[in-house]
Design an enzyme around this catalytic site. Structure first.
Site, PDB file in Angstrom:
ATOM      1  N   HIS A  98       0.799  -1.228   0.000  1.00 16.92           N
ATOM      2  CA  HIS A  98       0.000   0.000   0.000  1.00 16.92           C
ATOM      3  C   HIS A  98       0.831   1.279   0.000  1.00 16.92           C
ATOM      4  O   HIS A  98       0.295   2.373  -0.085  1.00 16.92           O
ATOM      5  CB  HIS A  98      -0.961   0.027   1.192  1.00 16.92           C
ATOM      6  CG  HIS A  98      -0.255   0.287   2.501  1.00 16.92           C
ATOM      7  ND1 HIS A  98       0.470  -0.681   3.142  1.00 16.92           N
ATOM      8  CD2 HIS A  98      -0.156   1.400   3.254  1.00 16.92           C
ATOM      9  CE1 HIS A  98       0.992  -0.178   4.248  1.00 16.92           C
ATOM     10  NE2 HIS A  98       0.633   1.080   4.341  1.00 16.92           N
TER      11      HIS A  98
HETATM   12  C1  UD1 Z   1      -2.014   5.338   6.226  1.00 16.28           C
HETATM   13  C2  UD1 Z   1      -0.701   5.746   6.847  1.00 16.28           C
HETATM   14  C3  UD1 Z   1       0.318   4.632   6.650  1.00 16.28           C
HETATM   15  C4  UD1 Z   1      -0.204   3.304   7.161  1.00 16.28           C
HETATM   16  C5  UD1 Z   1      -1.532   3.017   6.490  1.00 16.28           C
HETATM   17  C6  UD1 Z   1      -2.117   1.726   6.989  1.00 16.28           C
HETATM   18  C7  UD1 Z   1      -0.213   8.164   6.774  1.00 16.28           C
HETATM   19  C8  UD1 Z   1       0.646   9.198   6.150  1.00 16.28           C
HETATM   20  N1  UD1 Z   1      -0.151   6.947   6.224  1.00 16.28           N
HETATM   21  O1  UD1 Z   1      -1.801   5.227   4.824  1.00 16.28           O
HETATM   22  O2  UD1 Z   1       1.490   4.937   7.366  1.00 16.28           O
HETATM   23  O3  UD1 Z   1       0.720   2.290   6.872  1.00 16.28           O
HETATM   24  O4  UD1 Z   1      -2.432   4.096   6.779  1.00 16.28           O
HETATM   25  O5  UD1 Z   1      -3.263   1.355   6.317  1.00 16.28           O
HETATM   26  O6  UD1 Z   1      -0.906   8.445   7.724  1.00 16.28           O
HETATM   27  N2  UD1 Z   1      -9.007   5.004   1.954  1.00 16.28           N
HETATM   28  C9  UD1 Z   1     -10.253   4.441   1.890  1.00 16.28           C
HETATM   29  N3  UD1 Z   1     -10.853   4.092   3.050  1.00 16.28           N
HETATM   30  C10 UD1 Z   1     -10.261   4.260   4.270  1.00 16.28           C
HETATM   31  C11 UD1 Z   1      -8.981   4.859   4.303  1.00 16.28           C
HETATM   32  C12 UD1 Z   1      -8.368   5.213   3.135  1.00 16.28           C
HETATM   33  O7  UD1 Z   1     -10.830   4.257   0.829  1.00 16.28           O
HETATM   34  O8  UD1 Z   1     -10.843   3.888   5.296  1.00 16.28           O
HETATM   35  C13 UD1 Z   1      -8.340   5.349   0.665  1.00 16.28           C
HETATM   36  C14 UD1 Z   1      -8.610   6.737   0.197  1.00 16.28           C
HETATM   37  O9  UD1 Z   1      -8.634   6.734  -1.197  1.00 16.28           O
HETATM   38  C15 UD1 Z   1      -7.381   7.507   0.645  1.00 16.28           C
HETATM   39  C16 UD1 Z   1      -6.299   6.455   0.514  1.00 16.28           C
HETATM   40  O10 UD1 Z   1      -6.942   5.226   0.845  1.00 16.28           O
HETATM   41  O11 UD1 Z   1      -7.150   8.636  -0.093  1.00 16.28           O
HETATM   42  C17 UD1 Z   1      -5.150   6.674   1.432  1.00 16.28           C
HETATM   43  O12 UD1 Z   1      -5.578   6.800   2.797  1.00 16.28           O
HETATM   44  P1  UD1 Z   1      -4.698   7.634   3.844  1.00 16.28           P
HETATM   45  O13 UD1 Z   1      -5.310   7.600   5.186  1.00 16.28           O
HETATM   46  O14 UD1 Z   1      -4.345   8.953   3.291  1.00 16.28           O
HETATM   47  O15 UD1 Z   1      -3.327   6.849   3.890  1.00 16.28           O
HETATM   48  P2  UD1 Z   1      -2.994   5.295   3.799  1.00 16.28           P
HETATM   49  O16 UD1 Z   1      -2.428   5.010   2.453  1.00 16.28           O
HETATM   50  O17 UD1 Z   1      -4.129   4.456   4.273  1.00 16.28           O
END
Ligand code: UD1
Length: 365
Positions: free
Chosen positions: A207
């Site tokens: 991821h």
């Molecule tokens: C975040 C953490 C990362 C961790 C990961 C675990 C930061 C900078 N990164 O990354 O260190 O390893 O979580 O999972 O905080 N999204 C959904 N549903 C959700 C959450 C996210 O669809 O419940 C999608 C969205 O498109 C979003 C993307 O995932 O834009 C990224 O989510 P985000 O919380 O920004 O960071 P992660 O990649 O999940």
């Protein structure tokens, strides 16, 4: 007088770190706890499902920040968290890991002169292109209590000028949760075996932006996984970010033995990990869990903030060299796997040690 402790979690890997600390503090009658979820992760299978399995209470507040650019998400957490801190006036705020919720909450507190404790302090990849590295370095600079999982964390903090008396080597809280729930996970695995009916398999998670955001890179990784799956089926629970990218590439992998599934709950993932022939990942926590479980781990990153999983554990850092990945998988399948040991203080009692420190700190404050 009771000490008011406020815990902040936001993203999936925070939940398993907060649970053992909250349980240990709940056993102290001098402590009152408040639990805030920033809502950084909001899908049921990225958040809700963990609360029940980990015995976490319903959050006292959910800030519902959701997704966004780093600036927007961090700012939104800060804006929504500040009034909570002002209203509740906690004696200590505990933040976990290295996600955007961690730094955002720590920054709010430090400006309001509310003490902050950082659980999982001191880890360093020395790679400032990773958002998590920035979150770690900054959170550690402003925290008042720093709880480290291994001695390399202490060394990093001392090198960065953090006062020795703030640093507490307590061990790995993520492993507390693993030790606690492994028996239950194994029990559940037997009854759910039919879902993943492979006598042997590899487990995959990816991821990190560096692996999945660039479509050419992701395509290269998926092509290597396809090759590997011709030797051993691969189970790949897909993070929402990765899912979006795979859809953009039109890669459903149906014509291969790479089985893409939705993100799994903690117990199912732990059970699959403990029975896997190897794990291919870019996660931080999984490098630690595989070391504890003595399962070979191949990390698709150029570096790791958890070097002890390499020096003591089963982890091998591969980067994006797919030839190397294929070779290491070949070695494992030939029975030439790397042996590992469990690092000191990864014993299921880190939460208890944190509670001890917090209570003594509260008495002196
Ligand atoms: C975040 C953490 C990362 C961790 C990961 C675990 C930061 C900078 N990164 O990354 O260190 O390893 O979580 O999972 O905080 N999204 C959904 N549903 C959700 C959450 C996210 O669809 O419940 C999608 C969205 O498109 C979003 C993307 O995932 O834009 C990224 O989510 P985000 O919380 O920004 O960071 P992660 O990649 O999940």
């Amino acid at each position: 007088m009771a000490m008011d402790i406020l815990h902040v979690v936001g993203a999936r890997p925070n939940f398993m770190k907060a649970a053992p600390v909250m349980r240990a503090l709940a056993r102290r009658d001098t402590v009152r706890q408040t639990f805030v979820h920033t809502g950084q992760h909001y899908d049921s299978n990225m958040s809700e499902v963990f609360f029940e399995e980990l015995g976490l209470p319903e959050p006292d507040a959910n800030l519902g920040v959701g997704s966004g650019s780093h600036a927007r998400q961090t700012a939104e957490i800060m804006t929504r968290f500040e009034p909570v801190v002002m209203a509740r006036k906690p004696d200590l705020v505990l933040v976990y890991g290295d996600v955007n919720s961690t730094i955002a909450a720590a920054l709010v507190c430090t400006k309001l002169l509310v003490p902050v404790g950082h659980v999982e302090a001191g880890l360093r990849s020395r790679d400032r292109t990773m958002p998590e590295e920035i979150n770690r370095v900054l959170t550690d600079q402003i925290a008042d209590l720093l709880f480290t999982p291994s001695a390399d964390g202490d060394e990093n903090l001392l090198r960065e000028g953090v006062a020795r008396e703030k640093i507490h080597l307590v061990g790995n809280v993520m492993i507390d949760t693993l030790v606690w729930l492994l028996p239950k996970a194994s029990e559940q695995y037997e009854s759910r075996r039919s879902t993943f009916n492979f006598p042997q398999y590899g487990l995959v998670t990816l991821h990190r932006p560096s692996n999945v955001d660039d479509l050419a890179t992701l395509k290269k990784l998926m092509s290597a996984l396809r090759d590997i799956s011709s030797q051993l089926p691969l189970i790949f629970p897909v993070h929402p970010r990765t899912c979006e990218r795979l859809q953009a590439l039109g890669l459903a992998m149906r014509d291969s033995q790479v089985h893409l599934v939705d993100p799994l709950c903690y117990l199912d993932f732990l059970a699959l990990q403990s029975h896997a022939s190897f794990v291919i990942t870019d996660s931080g926590g999984i490098q630690e869990e595989t070391t504890y479980l003595d399962v070979p781990c191949l990390t698709l990153r150029e570096n790791t903030e958890r070097p002890i999983t390499v020096t003591m554990g089963t982890n091998i850092v591969i980067g994006q060299d797919m030839e190397r990945l294929r070779a290491e998988v070949g070695r494992i399948l030939n029975g030439e796997r790397k042996e590992g040991q469990v690092p000191p203080l990864w014993d299921g009692k880190a939460g208890e040690r944190i509670a001890e420190v917090v209570v003594s700190w509260g008495c002196l404050a």
